[in-house]
Structure formats: C-alpha cells, structure tokens
Scaffold this active site. Structure first.
Site, short mmCIF file in Angstrom:
data_model
loop_
_atom_site.label_atom_id
_atom_site.label_comp_id
_atom_site.label_asym_id
_atom_site.label_seq_id
_atom_site.Cartn_x
_atom_site.Cartn_y
_atom_site.Cartn_z
N ASN A 1 0.87 -1.18 0.00
CA ASN A 1 0.00 0.00 0.00
C ASN A 1 0.90 1.23 0.00
OD1 ASN A 1 -1.78 2.07 0.51
ND2 ASN A 1 -2.39 1.34 2.55
N LYS B 1 0.09 4.30 -0.25
CA LYS B 1 -0.56 5.46 0.38
C LYS B 1 -0.39 6.72 -0.50
CE LYS B 1 -0.13 3.14 4.77
NZ LYS B 1 -0.08 3.21 6.20
N HIS C 1 -9.63 0.99 4.96
CA HIS C 1 -8.34 1.19 5.62
C HIS C 1 -8.53 2.14 6.80
CE1 HIS C 1 -4.26 2.43 6.45
NE2 HIS C 1 -3.86 1.33 5.83
N GLU D 1 -6.86 4.51 7.93
CA GLU D 1 -6.62 5.94 7.67
C GLU D 1 -7.84 6.58 7.03
OE1 GLU D 1 -2.90 5.44 5.62
OE2 GLU D 1 -1.95 4.85 7.50
N GLU E 1 -5.46 -5.26 10.50
CA GLU E 1 -4.42 -4.25 10.71
C GLU E 1 -4.71 -3.51 12.02
OE1 GLU E 1 -2.43 -2.96 6.82
OE2 GLU E 1 -4.22 -1.77 7.01
N GLY F 1 2.33 2.06 10.72
CA GLY F 1 3.26 3.18 10.58
C GLY F 1 3.96 3.54 11.87
N SER G 1 3.31 -2.39 10.21
CA SER G 1 4.77 -2.42 10.40
C SER G 1 5.41 -3.76 10.04
CB SER G 1 5.13 -2.00 11.83
OG SER G 1 4.68 -0.67 12.07
P1 PGA Z 1 2.74 0.09 7.64
O1 PGA Z 1 1.30 0.30 6.99
O2 PGA Z 1 3.31 -1.19 7.07
O3 PGA Z 1 3.53 1.29 7.25
O4 PGA Z 1 2.53 -0.02 9.11
C1 PGA Z 1 0.41 -0.77 6.81
C2 PGA Z 1 -0.89 -0.29 6.18
O5 PGA Z 1 -1.34 0.81 6.51
O6 PGA Z 1 -1.49 -0.99 5.34
#
Ligand code: PGA
Length: 254
Positions: free
Chosen positions: A9, A11, A96, A98, A169, A175, A214
């Site tokens: 992803n 982003k 997601h 976010e 997740e 992140g 992560s």
């Molecule tokens: P990350 O993000 O690997 O940077 O923690 C995962 C995601 O948001 O799908």
C-alpha cells in the site's frame, strides 16, 4: 487453502515517475520471488496507469487504495468500480483505518464500498483492526467482529468469492514500527477465521486473511508461522523494492 497474498500500500506517496520506477523494480524481482504467492501494489489513483504499464508481463496485481460505492453520477471527487475496471485496475482496498479515521469512512459506508467493489469484479481487500484504546480495554476482538459483521454480514453469497480478501491491521501497529506479536496476530486471525466459519461454513471461511502493521523483512517469517496468516498488507516497507521483495520471498517460502 486460502491464496497467499503480499500487497504493498503506497498510500499518498510517489509521483508518476517514481511510481513507475518502483513498479518495474518490483515486477523485475517477481520472477524468482513469488512461488504460489500473489503479489499486488496499490499506488495512488493517478499512478495506476503507469504502474500497470510498468509491470510488463509480470503477474503484479494492481489495486486502488479506495473506491466509491457507486459507479457514476453526481458524486464529485469519487472514482467508482467501473471506472477502475475501465482503467485496467484489478482490485481495491476498502476500510483502511486511515480512511476510517480521517475521511469519515464509517462501517456502513465501508459495507457499501465493499459490495460495489466485489460486484464490480474487483479483488477487494477489506481492512479491519482495533485502536490501542480498544486493545488496552480488551475490546479488540469485539471491535474487529463488529467491523466484520457490518461489512460482510449482509453480503450476498453470490459475491462471496475468492475476490474477497481480508486484512487485519491493528491501528496501533500501522506506521508506528510497533508490530503485533505473532501471538497477538495469530489469536486475532483465528478469531476472524472462526467468525467466517460460523457465518459462511468451511468453504466460506477459506478467504485470505492478511496481516498489516509495520511488516518488515525481519518480522514477516514469525508472523506467518503464527497460524492463519495468509500474507501481508505492507505500507512503509513497500516503498523500498528490496524490502518488499524480501517480504514476498518470506511469504513464498523456500
Ligand atoms: P505500515 O502500513 O506497514 O507502514 O505499518 C500498513 C498499512 O497501513 O497498510
């Protein structure tokens, strides 16, 4: 056996040039990396076409990071499933954290997006996951089950195909560099599998359930052996082709 997937992803990162470069670096590394594992990337909307072009003949599946719940109409700013298909996009991510946190994607809206995306023929990744607060209060399982119920509870069984992919997740791991332990991930994945079985029987429970939060080359192997983890949704590490391909290699196995 559920299909094993590794999906990057990207982003809101990368202009078209760097996106194409990253896609071709990933595609070039796939031949020797994938085994039976399917690999996808989710670039920003405006880089979907260059990503498709750059993947060449490699089997890199291209996902949008979101999708509208409707195909067309007076919905300023939206991009629907039919438009994505028309642009040669293979799939979409919905729900997601976010988008839930910053863009008002409620459980009800995620359910509509999911239904439209699967109906529109897209591979559709449904993201679920609890906040740190919910985990600290031991409500993590009930939060995830309620997100699953809202998005999938009413889904017509004709749409319950292997195009439907789930991703657990935990919000506190996204992140942050803080990954769920294999025990935490394994326990939640078993809970999700149990819920799927309860709802749709053994065949219906055969959906891929990915872990995200992560994920790095150094922790991927331990997460996979936690049990019921069918691959990864990778954020930060997917922007580095070497790290992403290393994760793909771990998922593909020896
Ligand atoms: P990350 O993000 O690997 O940077 O923690 C995962 C995601 O948001 O799908």
């Amino acid at each position: 056996m559920p299909t094993r997937w590794v999906i990057g992803n990207w982003k809101q990162n990368l202009l078209r040039g760097p996106a194409a470069k990253l896609a071709s670096a990933v595609a070039a590394g796939l031949a020797d990396a994938t085994g039976n594992t399917r690999v996808g990337v989710a670039p920003p909307y405006l880089a979907l076409d260059v990503t498709r072009a750059a993947r060449g003949p490699a089997s890199l599946t291209v996902f949008a990071q979101d999708v509208a719940a409707q195909d067309q109409g007076a919905f300023t700013g939206e991009v629907g499933p039919a438009m994505l298909r028309d642009a040669g996009v293979d799939g979409a991510i919905v729900g997601h954290s976010e988008r839930r946190a910053h863009f008002g994607d409620t459980d009800a809206r995620v359910a509509r997006k999911l239904e439209a995306a699967v109906r529109g023929g897209l591979h559709t990744v449904l993201c679920v996951g609890e906040s740190l607060e919910a985990r600290d209060e031991q409500r993590h399982e009930s939060v995830v089950i309620s997100q699953l119920s809202a998005a999938l509870g009413e889904l017509n069984s004709s749409l319950w195909t292997d195009r439907l992919i789930l991703a657990y997740e935990p919000v506190w791991a996204i992140g942050t560099g803080r990954t769920a332990t294999p025990e935490q991930a394994g326990a939640m994945h078993r809970t999700i599998r149990g819920w799927l079985r309860e709802q749709r029987g053994a065949a219906g429970a055969d959906r891929s359930v990915l872990y995200g939060g992560s994920v790095k080359p150094g922790n991927a192997a331990a997460l996979l052996v936690a049990g019921d983890v069918d691959g990864f949704l990778v954020g930060g590490a997917s922007l580095d082709p070497r790290a992403f391909l290393d994760i793909v290699r771990v998922a593909a196995g020896p």
